[in-house]
Design a protein around this motif. Sequence first.
Motif, PDB file in Angstrom:
ATOM      1  N   ALA A  50       0.831  -1.205   0.000  1.00 20.37           N
ATOM      2  CA  ALA A  50       0.000   0.000   0.000  1.00 20.37           C
ATOM      3  C   ALA A  50       0.866   1.256   0.000  1.00 20.37           C
ATOM      4  CB  ALA A  50      -0.905  -0.007   1.226  1.00 20.37           C
ATOM      5  N   VAL A  51       0.496   2.192  -0.852  1.00 17.73           N
ATOM      6  CA  VAL A  51       1.211   3.463  -0.944  1.00 17.73           C
ATOM      7  C   VAL A  51       0.176   4.584  -0.981  1.00 17.73           C
ATOM      8  CG1 VAL A  51       2.801   4.878  -2.311  1.00 17.73           C
ATOM      9  CG2 VAL A  51       3.125   2.398  -2.212  1.00 17.73           C
ATOM     10  N   ASP A  52       0.327   5.537  -0.078  1.00 13.45           N
ATOM     11  CA  ASP A  52      -0.509   6.737  -0.101  1.00 13.45           C
ATOM     12  C   ASP A  52       0.208   7.783  -0.943  1.00 13.45           C
ATOM     13  OD1 ASP A  52      -2.211   5.482   1.677  1.00 13.45           O
ATOM     14  OD2 ASP A  52      -1.412   6.508   3.439  1.00 13.45           O
ATOM     15  N   VAL A  53      -0.522   8.460  -1.811  1.00  7.66           N
ATOM     16  CA  VAL A  53       0.051   9.530  -2.636  1.00  7.66           C
ATOM     17  C   VAL A  53      -0.653  10.818  -2.234  1.00  7.66           C
ATOM     18  CG1 VAL A  53       0.489  10.380  -4.963  1.00  7.66           C
ATOM     19  CG2 VAL A  53       0.449   7.907  -4.518  1.00  7.66           C
ATOM     20  N   GLU A  55      -0.537  15.207  -2.343  1.00  5.22           N
ATOM     21  CA  GLU A  55      -0.003  16.414  -2.966  1.00  5.22           C
ATOM     22  C   GLU A  55      -0.138  17.567  -1.992  1.00  5.22           C
ATOM     23  OE1 GLU A  55      -0.633  19.279  -6.892  1.00  5.22           O
ATOM     24  OE2 GLU A  55      -1.888  17.499  -6.636  1.00  5.22           O
ATOM     25  N   THR A  56       0.975  18.239  -1.765  1.00  2.54           N
ATOM     26  CA  THR A  56       0.974  19.447  -0.948  1.00  2.54           C
ATOM     27  C   THR A  56       1.203  20.625  -1.894  1.00  2.54           C
ATOM     28  OG1 THR A  56       3.357  19.478  -0.519  1.00  2.54           O
ATOM     29  CG2 THR A  56       1.997  18.114   0.955  1.00  2.54           C
ATOM     30  N   PRO A  57       1.134  21.838  -1.406  1.00  2.42           N
ATOM     31  CA  PRO A  57       1.388  22.980  -2.302  1.00  2.42           C
ATOM     32  C   PRO A  57       2.797  22.970  -2.903  1.00  2.42           C
ATOM     33  CG  PRO A  57       0.242  23.732  -0.341  1.00  2.42           C
ATOM     34  CD  PRO A  57       0.597  22.288  -0.105  1.00  2.42           C
ATOM     35  N   THR A  58       3.748  22.314  -2.221  1.00  2.00           N
ATOM     36  CA  THR A  58       5.128  22.376  -2.710  1.00  2.00           C
ATOM     37  C   THR A  58       5.710  21.033  -3.167  1.00  2.00           C
ATOM     38  OG1 THR A  58       5.964  22.049  -0.468  1.00  2.00           O
ATOM     39  CG2 THR A  58       5.676  24.328  -1.205  1.00  2.00           C
ATOM     40  N   ALA A  59       4.994  19.928  -2.953  1.00  2.00           N
ATOM     41  CA  ALA A  59       5.590  18.630  -3.276  1.00  2.00           C
ATOM     42  C   ALA A  59       4.526  17.539  -3.428  1.00  2.00           C
ATOM     43  CB  ALA A  59       6.578  18.228  -2.187  1.00  2.00           C
ATOM     44  N   TYR A  60       4.974  16.404  -3.966  1.00  2.00           N
ATOM     45  CA  TYR A  60       4.194  15.174  -3.980  1.00  2.00           C
ATOM     46  C   TYR A  60       4.869  14.230  -2.993  1.00  2.00           C
ATOM     47  CZ  TYR A  60       2.520  17.070  -8.394  1.00  2.00           C
ATOM     48  OH  TYR A  60       1.986  17.879  -9.348  1.00  2.00           O
ATOM     49  N   GLN A  61       4.063  13.548  -2.199  1.00  2.76           N
ATOM     50  CA  GLN A  61       4.630  12.600  -1.230  1.00  2.76           C
ATOM     51  C   GLN A  61       4.042  11.221  -1.470  1.00  2.76           C
ATOM     52  OE1 GLN A  61       3.948  14.187   2.715  1.00  2.76           O
ATOM     53  NE2 GLN A  61       6.042  14.958   2.749  1.00  2.76           N
ATOM     54  N   PHE A  62       4.928  10.210  -1.437  1.00  2.00           N
ATOM     55  CA  PHE A  62       4.548   8.819  -1.570  1.00  2.00           C
ATOM     56  C   PHE A  62       4.926   8.142  -0.255  1.00  2.00           C
ATOM     57  CE2 PHE A  62       5.382  10.618  -5.637  1.00  2.00           C
ATOM     58  CZ  PHE A  62       4.418  10.088  -6.481  1.00  2.00           C
ATOM     59  N   VAL A  63       3.932   7.623   0.465  1.00  2.00           N
ATOM     60  CA  VAL A  63       4.159   7.048   1.787  1.00  2.00           C
ATOM     61  C   VAL A  63       3.771   5.570   1.736  1.00  2.00           C
ATOM     62  CG1 VAL A  63       3.639   7.206   4.246  1.00  2.00           C
ATOM     63  CG2 VAL A  63       3.662   9.276   2.847  1.00  2.00           C
ATOM     64  N   ALA A  64       4.751   4.698   2.027  1.00  2.00           N
ATOM     65  CA  ALA A  64       4.523   3.252   1.963  1.00  2.00           C
ATOM     66  C   ALA A  64       4.829   2.616   3.310  1.00  2.00           C
ATOM     67  CB  ALA A  64       5.415   2.631   0.896  1.00  2.00           C
ATOM     68  N   ASP A  65       3.932   1.739   3.756  1.00  2.00           N
ATOM     69  CA  ASP A  65       4.182   0.964   4.967  1.00  2.00           C
ATOM     70  C   ASP A  65       5.007  -0.252   4.596  1.00  2.00           C
ATOM     71  OD1 ASP A  65       2.753   2.653   6.603  1.00  2.00           O
ATOM     72  OD2 ASP A  65       0.893   1.502   6.452  1.00  2.00           O
ATOM     73  N   LEU A  66       6.188  -0.356   5.156  1.00  2.00           N
ATOM     74  CA  LEU A  66       7.093  -1.470   4.875  1.00  2.00           C
ATOM     75  C   LEU A  66       7.610  -2.041   6.191  1.00  2.00           C
ATOM     76  CD1 LEU A  66       9.087   0.220   1.970  1.00  2.00           C
ATOM     77  CD2 LEU A  66       7.130  -1.319   1.786  1.00  2.00           C
TER      78      LEU A  66
END
Length: 161
Positions: A50-53, A55-66
């Motif tokens: 699972a990966v959460d994607v 978007e913030t005003p300044t970046a894209y973040q990809f968060v994965a539980d590993l």
Amino acid sequence: MSPFFSRDSSLWAMPDSMRQMMSLGDEMFRMLDEPGRTFVRESRAMANTAVDVKETPTAYQFVADLPGLSREEVKVQLENGNTLVISGERHRETKTGEASGDKYHRIERSTGKFMRRFTLPDNAELDKIGAQCKDGVLTVTVPKMPPKEPEQPKVVDVQIS
């Protein structure tokens, strides 16, 4: 009693062997099916990472539980210019404990390779991608390029003669 139903008859012995096979069957089929179950479980691990994607005003973040993976077991790469690839492998625990008398009754945690690919948008700053792995959570940050200033109309003063 008819010889057809005598204990010495091979027809009478056949149900005994069938009963014996049936009693072994569950265990036998479980053992025969185990490689298939393992394959399915391990391939599901690849698809189910699972990966959460976000978007913030300044970046894209990809968060994965590993959970249980160290940063050495995870790869973050950029392919074909704008494809973010998060991959790695979770290894099965060695059964060294079994030699000392420990015995596994069930292994449910998924193992195997995993890979996720994400196409990055045009405004991603590809040369400034960063990643952090803390407490089993991988966070990949892709900064956005600042928006281009809208072009101002060119104004030329014309001298009146």
